[in-house]
Structures are given as C-alpha cells and as structure tokens.
Design a protein around this motif. Structure first.
Motif, PDB file in Angstrom:
ATOM      1  N   LYS A 325     -82.288 -17.919   5.979  1.00 43.50           N
ATOM      2  CA  LYS A 325     -82.662 -16.961   4.943  1.00 43.50           C
ATOM      3  C   LYS A 325     -82.226 -17.388   3.552  1.00 43.50           C
ATOM      4  CE  LYS A 325     -82.319 -13.099   8.210  1.00 43.50           C
ATOM      5  NZ  LYS A 325     -81.555 -11.889   8.599  1.00 43.50           N
ATOM      6  N   LYS A 326     -81.147 -18.157   3.454  1.00 38.21           N
ATOM      7  CA  LYS A 326     -80.611 -18.509   2.146  1.00 38.21           C
ATOM      8  C   LYS A 326     -81.007 -19.913   1.693  1.00 38.21           C
ATOM      9  CE  LYS A 326     -76.592 -15.516   2.898  1.00 38.21           C
ATOM     10  NZ  LYS A 326     -75.117 -15.476   3.106  1.00 38.21           N
ATOM     11  N   THR A 327     -81.043 -20.846   2.628  1.00 35.04           N
ATOM     12  CA  THR A 327     -81.267 -22.242   2.246  1.00 35.04           C
ATOM     13  C   THR A 327     -82.683 -22.741   2.541  1.00 35.04           C
ATOM     14  OG1 THR A 327     -80.571 -23.109   4.402  1.00 35.04           O
ATOM     15  CG2 THR A 327     -78.840 -22.716   2.758  1.00 35.04           C
ATOM     16  N   ASP A 328     -83.459 -21.964   3.288  1.00 35.18           N
ATOM     17  CA  ASP A 328     -84.803 -22.361   3.735  1.00 35.18           C
ATOM     18  C   ASP A 328     -84.794 -23.546   4.703  1.00 35.18           C
ATOM     19  OD1 ASP A 328     -86.102 -20.340   2.388  1.00 35.18           O
ATOM     20  OD2 ASP A 328     -86.553 -21.547   0.623  1.00 35.18           O
ATOM     21  N   GLU A 329     -83.604 -23.933   5.166  1.00 36.28           N
ATOM     22  CA  GLU A 329     -83.534 -24.978   6.199  1.00 36.28           C
ATOM     23  C   GLU A 329     -84.269 -24.491   7.446  1.00 36.28           C
ATOM     24  OE1 GLU A 329     -80.245 -27.007   9.225  1.00 36.28           O
ATOM     25  OE2 GLU A 329     -79.578 -25.724   7.566  1.00 36.28           O
ATOM     26  N   THR A 330     -84.970 -25.406   8.118  1.00 38.20           N
ATOM     27  CA  THR A 330     -85.670 -25.029   9.350  1.00 38.20           C
ATOM     28  C   THR A 330     -85.180 -25.866  10.526  1.00 38.20           C
ATOM     29  OG1 THR A 330     -87.479 -26.587   8.930  1.00 38.20           O
ATOM     30  CG2 THR A 330     -87.746 -24.315   8.114  1.00 38.20           C
ATOM     31  N   ARG A 331     -85.193 -25.249  11.686  1.00 34.88           N
ATOM     32  CA  ARG A 331     -84.836 -25.920  12.933  1.00 34.88           C
ATOM     33  C   ARG A 331     -85.785 -25.444  14.013  1.00 34.88           C
ATOM     34  NH1 ARG A 331     -78.338 -24.650  13.404  1.00 34.88           N
ATOM     35  NH2 ARG A 331     -77.638 -25.779  11.528  1.00 34.88           N
ATOM     36  N   THR A 332     -86.155 -26.344  14.900  1.00 38.06           N
ATOM     37  CA  THR A 332     -86.895 -25.947  16.097  1.00 38.06           C
ATOM     38  C   THR A 332     -85.977 -26.204  17.279  1.00 38.06           C
ATOM     39  OG1 THR A 332     -89.032 -26.472  15.095  1.00 38.06           O
ATOM     40  CG2 THR A 332     -88.956 -26.309  17.484  1.00 38.06           C
ATOM     41  N   ILE A 333     -85.514 -25.111  17.910  1.00 38.37           N
ATOM     42  CA  ILE A 333     -84.498 -25.222  18.951  1.00 38.37           C
ATOM     43  C   ILE A 333     -84.792 -24.253  20.092  1.00 38.37           C
ATOM     44  CG2 ILE A 333     -82.704 -25.889  17.295  1.00 38.37           C
ATOM     45  CD1 ILE A 333     -81.593 -23.028  17.547  1.00 38.37           C
ATOM     46  N   ASN A 334     -84.002 -24.380  21.144  1.00 37.77           N
ATOM     47  CA  ASN A 334     -84.070 -23.420  22.246  1.00 37.77           C
ATOM     48  C   ASN A 334     -83.259 -22.179  21.886  1.00 37.77           C
ATOM     49  OD1 ASN A 334     -84.493 -22.695  25.225  1.00 37.77           O
ATOM     50  ND2 ASN A 334     -82.266 -22.625  25.050  1.00 37.77           N
TER      51      ASN A 334
END
Length: 397
Positions: A325-334
């Motif tokens: 929500k703050k950094t816009d970092e994205t991850r695709t994880i389980n």
C-alpha cells in the motif's frame, strides 16, 4: 574470542570442550537468553556436557546465520503472533498474472513443442523429507505405490520418466566435459527418511539410474523447539544433554542446493539449463513439464510456478499477487487459504472475499501445488546472493 565472558557455571568445562563449541555456549548463555539449558551443567558428566555443546554447535552451523540470529528472529515472529500482527496487513491482493493453456488447442501444441526442445537440459529436484503417517503409511512416501495395478512406487515412477526423457531428448547431448549427458536427480531427505530412502535406492539398483546421477542432500537436525515467547530452547526431559528440535520446512532445499554446490555443479559441469522442483507424491507432476518449459522459454521466465484450478475457500494455498500500500512493491506468492479470504474482505474485494468467478466456476486465485521451474543460471546467481535462505514464520502450538 578475546572479549569472551565466561559465565561462572561454565568455567569448569572450559578445558574439556572444544573452543568453538564452548564459545557458542557462552554466547547463548549471556546473549541468547538460554541460561536455563545449562542449569544442570555442573552435575552433568563430562561426556554429556560435550554432547550438548556439540549439538548446539551443529545446529548453529546448519542454520546459516547462526543460533543467535535464529533466536532474535523467533522473538520478533512470536511477539507479532502474540499481538495478532497480520504479516499481510500492508498488502493489497490482486489476481496474479499467469498463462492458462488448454489441452487440445493449437496454442497448447505449439507451446509444448517448444518445451520438448528444452526438456533434455533439465535437472530434477525431489523434496522427500516426509513420512506417510497422515496417509496411514509408516514409511517414506516415495515408497508408496502410484497405483494398484503394477504397484509402481513413486520414486520408480519418477526415475522411469527421467530416464525416458534422457533417452529420447538428450541422447545426442554432451555435458560440458564432453561426456554423454545424464539428467541429474537430487533428492532432499530428512533424519526420518534418509536411511530408508538410501536403502530403497540401493536394494533396487537405483531403479535403472546410474548412481552417479543421484545426489542426496539431508536436512539437518532442524531448529531448536521453543518453549515460550522468549524463544527459550527446550531440553529433552529424559536427557538434559539434548535439545529437542523441529523440522525447518521444505524451504531448506534452497540452502542445501547452495551449501552442497549442487545447482552450481549442474550449471558449470553438466550444462543443465532448467531445474524442476517437485513433491514426493504427485504422480501427475511431469505430465505438464513440457508445457511449463514452453511457457518459461517463450516468456523468458526465471521462475515459473505450476498452479491448478481452485474452488473458493478450498483448503489449498493460493498463488496471489500482492501490492504494498505504501511502496507499490509487488510480489506474486503463495497465500494460505485461511489468510486469503480475510485479506480479500479487508481490502474491500467485490463479492465479499474468496468467491468463485461465475464464468469459470473457480476462484481467480489458482491453487499452488509446489511444483517450480527455475532457469538455472539465474537461480545460481540468486543462491549466491541469498545463500538459499527463505523467509520464516512461526506456528505456535
């Protein structure tokens, strides 16, 4: 260690315990909050003190950052658990980007053809650290039959597939030493499964595979069990010279591939291009390997995770894209199934949580079956950076 502070209780043992072992005991006593495991130190026979010190040293070596780091990590995770801190609180779930392929379509045939051009350069990693107790079977799961007509064991089934691929798709391929390429298999075992796995392979002459093709890496003793939120180790009630340990999880495979140099050797000596990680009792796993390879090759993927259609709220982990929500970092994880529904609800997801798509009848968050495909060159580089260490979590009981 010139600044070592020796606790009074340990001083009499300084001469009879190897220096590295003794120094660690002092650090755990003074810095790690583990003074309680040495309470009976002065009445323990010398050989039992030596045994406890050696076990602690071995555990420290197996946990790459060391036991002091393990204790600090555990304290933080236990405190967060106690305070009901949601590790995904600052993340918003989104439908993951992926590629769905349908059997019988031209796209499937084309992609599979690409994959079959790559399959002769695959190394295989079998995660086989568990027993079949939950299945009503007391021995190793890879010794279970895949079906009852031939009673072919899982390990035999897997080796048959690898040898068939080798014969058809790697028959004219040389390794980097100029020898005919033998597709390698690495098996991760645990203390519970190692001897039985080795015996099963030896009695059956490795099911037709050359012994040199098979590498076995063993999970260590695990990590110390913890008795409270202060991350205090648990001594065996029947043996005060022994720490009780718990398994550290399947993520150990990455650190083992790094410390044993398996991944690097496959890349630099065999010329292996891809590495497939698969589970011990998934007899259908390799049916989709060519299509996985084709997708990875077409899209130039470093890592590819195979998923299956999943019903909403089905008790299987869901592959999910998360955006901070703050950094816009994205991850695709389980994301575990019991976390996904409340996470979707908290983010205001339309439909009220994990619900089926009315068009497909399935959740848009597909099921994770722990079958991974890595481009080996990039994987080896990442292992060098991370030493194969995986993020940890706690499960208080």
């Amino acid at each position: 260690m010139s600044s070592l502070i020796v606790p009074e209780r340990l001083k009499d043992s300084q001469r009879c315990i190897p220096k590295e072992h003794f120094d660690l005991c002092c650090d755990l006593y003074k810095q790690g909050g583990q003074a309680h495991i040495f309470e009976e130190w002065d009445i323990l026979p010398k050989n039992e003190r030596q045994a406890l010190a050696k076990q602690l040293f071995d555990l420290d070596r197996e946990y790459t950052p060391g036991l002091l780091v393990y204790i600090e990590n555990a304290k933080k995770l236990l405190l967060d658990s106690k305070n009901s801190v949601n590790p995904l609180e600052d993340w918003t779930p989104e439908i993951p980007a992926g590629q769905a392929v349908t059997l019988g379509t031209p796209e499937y045939a084309e992609t599979e053809k690409i994959g079959l051009q790559e399959i002769g350069r695959v190394g295989f990693v079998l995660v086989a650290g568990g027993l079949g107790e939950r299945l009503g079977y007391s021995s190793i799961k890879i010794g279970l039959p895949t079906e009852m007509a031939t009673e072919t064991r899982y390990i035999h089934h897997y080796i048959n597939y690898i040898l068939a691929v080798q014969k058809k798709y790697a028959k004219n391929t040389k390794d980097l030493k100029g020898k005919p390429l033998e597709l390698p298999l690495c098996i991760m075992t645990s203390g519970d499964t190692h001897e039985k796995t080795l015996q099963l392979l030896q009695v059956n002459q490795y099911f037709g595979m050359n012994k040199s093709q098979v590498t076995i890496v063993v999970q260590g003793q695990g990590v110390p069990a913890l008795r409270d939120n202060n991350a205090q180790f648990v001594l065996d009630e029947k043996d005060p010279s022994k720490i009780i340990t718990k398994p550290h999880g399947h993520g150990d495979i990455h650190s083992l591939l790094h410390t044993h140099g398996v991944a690097r050797q496959w890349k630099e000596q065999l010329g292996i291009k891809w590495m497939c990680l698969f589970q011990d009792t998934n007899g259908l796993a390799f049916h989709t390997l060519p299509i996985m390879l084709g997708v990875s090759s077409k899209l130039d993927l470093i890592m590819n995770s195979l998923t299956v259609p999943r019903k909403a709220k089905q008790a299987i982990g869901a592959v999910t894209k998360l955006k901070h929500k703050k950094t816009d970092e994205t991850r695709t994880i389980n994301v575990e199934y019991n976390q996904l529904d409340p996470l979707l609800r908290a983010s205001g997801h339309r439909g009220g949580g994990d619900v089926n798509d009315p068009e497909t009848g399935f959740s848009p968050y597909p099921g994770n079956i722990n079958q991974l495909l890595f481009k080996l060159e990039d994987y080896v580089d990442l292992l060098q950076q991370t030493q194969g260490l995986m993020p940890e979590f706690v499960n208080p009981k």
